[in-house]
Motif scaffolding. Structure first.
Motif, PDB file in Angstrom:
ATOM      1  N   ASP A 231       0.912  -1.330   0.244  1.00  0.00           N
ATOM      2  CA  ASP A 231       0.328   0.314  -0.008  1.00  0.00           C
ATOM      3  C   ASP A 231       0.962   1.430  -0.056  1.00  0.00           C
ATOM      4  O   ASP A 231       0.574   2.869  -0.667  1.00  0.00           O
ATOM      5  CB  ASP A 231      -0.583   0.026   1.686  1.00  0.00           C
ATOM      6  CG  ASP A 231      -2.516  -1.127   1.365  1.00  0.00           C
ATOM      7  OD1 ASP A 231      -2.790  -1.092  -0.179  1.00  0.00           O
ATOM      8  OD2 ASP A 231      -2.485  -1.212   1.975  1.00  0.00           O
ATOM      9  N   THR A 235       1.476   2.858  -6.194  1.00  0.00           N
ATOM     10  CA  THR A 235       1.256   3.956  -6.237  1.00  0.00           C
ATOM     11  C   THR A 235       1.145   4.397  -7.549  1.00  0.00           C
ATOM     12  O   THR A 235       1.916   4.249  -8.106  1.00  0.00           O
ATOM     13  CB  THR A 235       1.779   5.391  -5.168  1.00  0.00           C
ATOM     14  OG1 THR A 235       3.031   5.478  -5.338  1.00  0.00           O
ATOM     15  CG2 THR A 235       1.391   4.722  -3.220  1.00  0.00           C
ATOM     16  N   PRO A 251      -8.472  -0.903  -5.630  1.00  0.00           N
ATOM     17  CA  PRO A 251      -8.221  -2.041  -4.860  1.00  0.00           C
ATOM     18  C   PRO A 251      -8.025  -3.621  -5.317  1.00  0.00           C
ATOM     19  O   PRO A 251      -9.325  -3.461  -6.412  1.00  0.00           O
ATOM     20  CB  PRO A 251      -9.148  -1.676  -3.252  1.00  0.00           C
ATOM     21  CG  PRO A 251      -9.563  -0.302  -3.480  1.00  0.00           C
ATOM     22  CD  PRO A 251      -8.923   0.182  -5.585  1.00  0.00           C
ATOM     23  N   SER A 257      -5.376  -5.128  -1.963  1.00  0.00           N
ATOM     24  CA  SER A 257      -4.084  -5.310  -1.941  1.00  0.00           C
ATOM     25  C   SER A 257      -3.730  -4.583  -3.215  1.00  0.00           C
ATOM     26  O   SER A 257      -4.804  -4.182  -4.366  1.00  0.00           O
ATOM     27  CB  SER A 257      -3.041  -6.049  -2.546  1.00  0.00           C
ATOM     28  OG  SER A 257      -3.478  -6.655  -3.462  1.00  0.00           O
ATOM     29  N   PRO A 258      -3.512  -3.531  -3.276  1.00  0.00           N
ATOM     30  CA  PRO A 258      -3.068  -2.258  -4.441  1.00  0.00           C
ATOM     31  C   PRO A 258      -3.031  -3.182  -5.900  1.00  0.00           C
ATOM     32  O   PRO A 258      -2.273  -4.025  -6.427  1.00  0.00           O
ATOM     33  CB  PRO A 258      -1.903  -1.584  -4.323  1.00  0.00           C
ATOM     34  CG  PRO A 258      -1.421  -2.499  -3.380  1.00  0.00           C
ATOM     35  CD  PRO A 258      -1.989  -2.962  -2.939  1.00  0.00           C
TER      36      PRO A 258
END
Length: 284
Positions: A231, A235, A251, A257-258
Motif C-alpha cells: 500500500d 501508488t 483495490p 491489495s493495490p
C-alpha cells in the motif's frame, strides 16, 4: 509480524558498491530484508534488481561496503555454511546432461552432507516433500533436458526447497510458467513465508508483487527509490516515476491489495482532454 530494525535484520546490505568488473550498478546501497517477510524487489529492466539479489547471495562481492548475514560479513563464511542459511534460485540455470529430476532435486541437499554425515532419511523426505510441493513428483524419473521450460523451472524451485534454508532468494521465479503455475508457485511462496521463511524475490509483475509480497523494494538506476508495504509503495505516482507508466491503482477485488491498471495511450489522451475541458470550464 513486527517490523525488524534495519541494523538487526538477518540479511542486509550496508553502504555497498556492487557491479560487474568496472561497471558499477549500485553505489552506497543500504537495504535491510525484514526477517520472516516476503520481500519483492521491483523496477524496470536493468535497474539493479538482479544485481542486488546476486549481492545478497554472495555471487557478487561488493567493492565497498558489505553484505551482512546473521551479524557477520557474508564473505567471512565458508561456501557450505552460506548454502545452509541462504538458498538461491537464479534467473537461468543449466542442468548437467543426463540428470533426472529426482537427482537434480537431491542436489539441494548437498550443503547438508559431509565426511561424517551422509544421505539420511531426513534428506530423502526433504526431496520428496519439495517435489510434492512443486508438483513434479510424477516427473521424478524423467531427464531434466526433456522437460518443457515451465516444468524445468518447477524442478529448480524444488531443488531450492530441498535445500531447506531459512532464507530463499528467487530471481524471477515465475519465468516460463503459465498463469496457473505462476499462481500456484506464488501461493507456495506465501505458505513458506507463513511458516517462518524469509523470502526475497525479483518480480516483473507488479500485481503479483503487491498481492503476495509483504515488503516491497522499488529500484531505479541502481538505487532504492521506495520501500515499505504494498500500500505504501504501489501508488500511481510511484509507478509513473519508476516505470514511466501512467496508470490507475485500484483495490484488488479479492485480496484488497493495490492493483495496477495501465492507462493506454488513447485513454491517457482522452483523460488529458477531459481534464483540460474541466479546467476550461472552471476558468469560465
Amino acid at each position: 509480524m513486527s517490523a525488524t530494525p534495519p541494523d538487526t535484520a538477518r540479511l542486509r546490505v550496508e553502504s555497498a558498491t556492487i557491479g560487474y568488473d568496472k561497471r558499477i550498478i549500485s553505489e552506497h546501497l543500504s537495504v535491510a530484508i525484514p526477517d520472516e517477510s516476503f520481500t519483492v524487489i521491483v523496477g524496470p529492466n536493468a535497474c539493479g534488481k538482479s544485481t542486488l539479489l546476486r549481492g545478497l547471495s554472495r555471487l557478487l562481492k561488493p567493492s565497498a561496503g558489505q553484505v551482512v548475514l546473521d551479524g557477520a560479513d557474508i564473505n567471512s563464511y565458508k561456501t557450505k555454511e552460506v548454502a545452509r542459511r541462504v538458498g538461491l534460485l537464479p534467473q537461468t540455470s543449466i542442468a548437467p546432461d543426463g540428470i533426472t529430476v529426482a537427482d537434480l532435486v537431491a542436489r539441494g541437499r548437498y550443503p547438508h552432507q559431509g565426511f561424517i554425515r551422509q544421505w539420511t532419511e531426513d534428506d530423502e523426505q526433504a526431496v520428496l516433500r519439495a517435489m510434492h510441493q512443486t508438483s513434479v513428483t510424477d516427473l521424478s524419473g524423467r531427464l531434466v533436458d526433456e522437460l518443457s521450460g515451465g516444468q524445468r523451472q518447477r524442478v529448480w524451485v524444488a531443488m531450492a526447497l530441498a535445500q531447506h534454508t531459512g532464507i530463499m532468494l528467487l530471481d524471477e521465479p515465475t519465468t516460463f510458467l503459465d498463469i496457473t503455475h505462476q499462481i500456484e508457485l506464488m501461493e507456495l511462496f506465501t505458505d513458506l513465508h507463513h511458516v517462518g521463511h524469509t523470502l526475497v524475490a525479483v518480480l516483473h509483475d507488479l500485481n503479483h508483487a503487491a498481492r503476495y509480497g509483504t515488503h516491497l523494494i522499488a529500484m531505479k538506476d541502481g538505487a532504492v527509490v521506495a520501500e515499505g508495504t504494498p500500500d505504501e509503495v504501489v501508488t500511481a505516482e510511484l509507478v509513473e516515476e519508476v516505470f514511466g507508466l501512467r496508470c490507475l491503482v485500484l483495490p484488488d477485488p479479492v485480496a484488497g491489495s493495490p492493483q495496477v491498471v495501465p492507462l493506454g495511450r488513447e485513454r491517457t489522451r482522452q483523460r488529458s482532454a477531459d481534464n483540460a475541458d474541466v479546467e476550461s470550464a472552471r476558468n469560465g
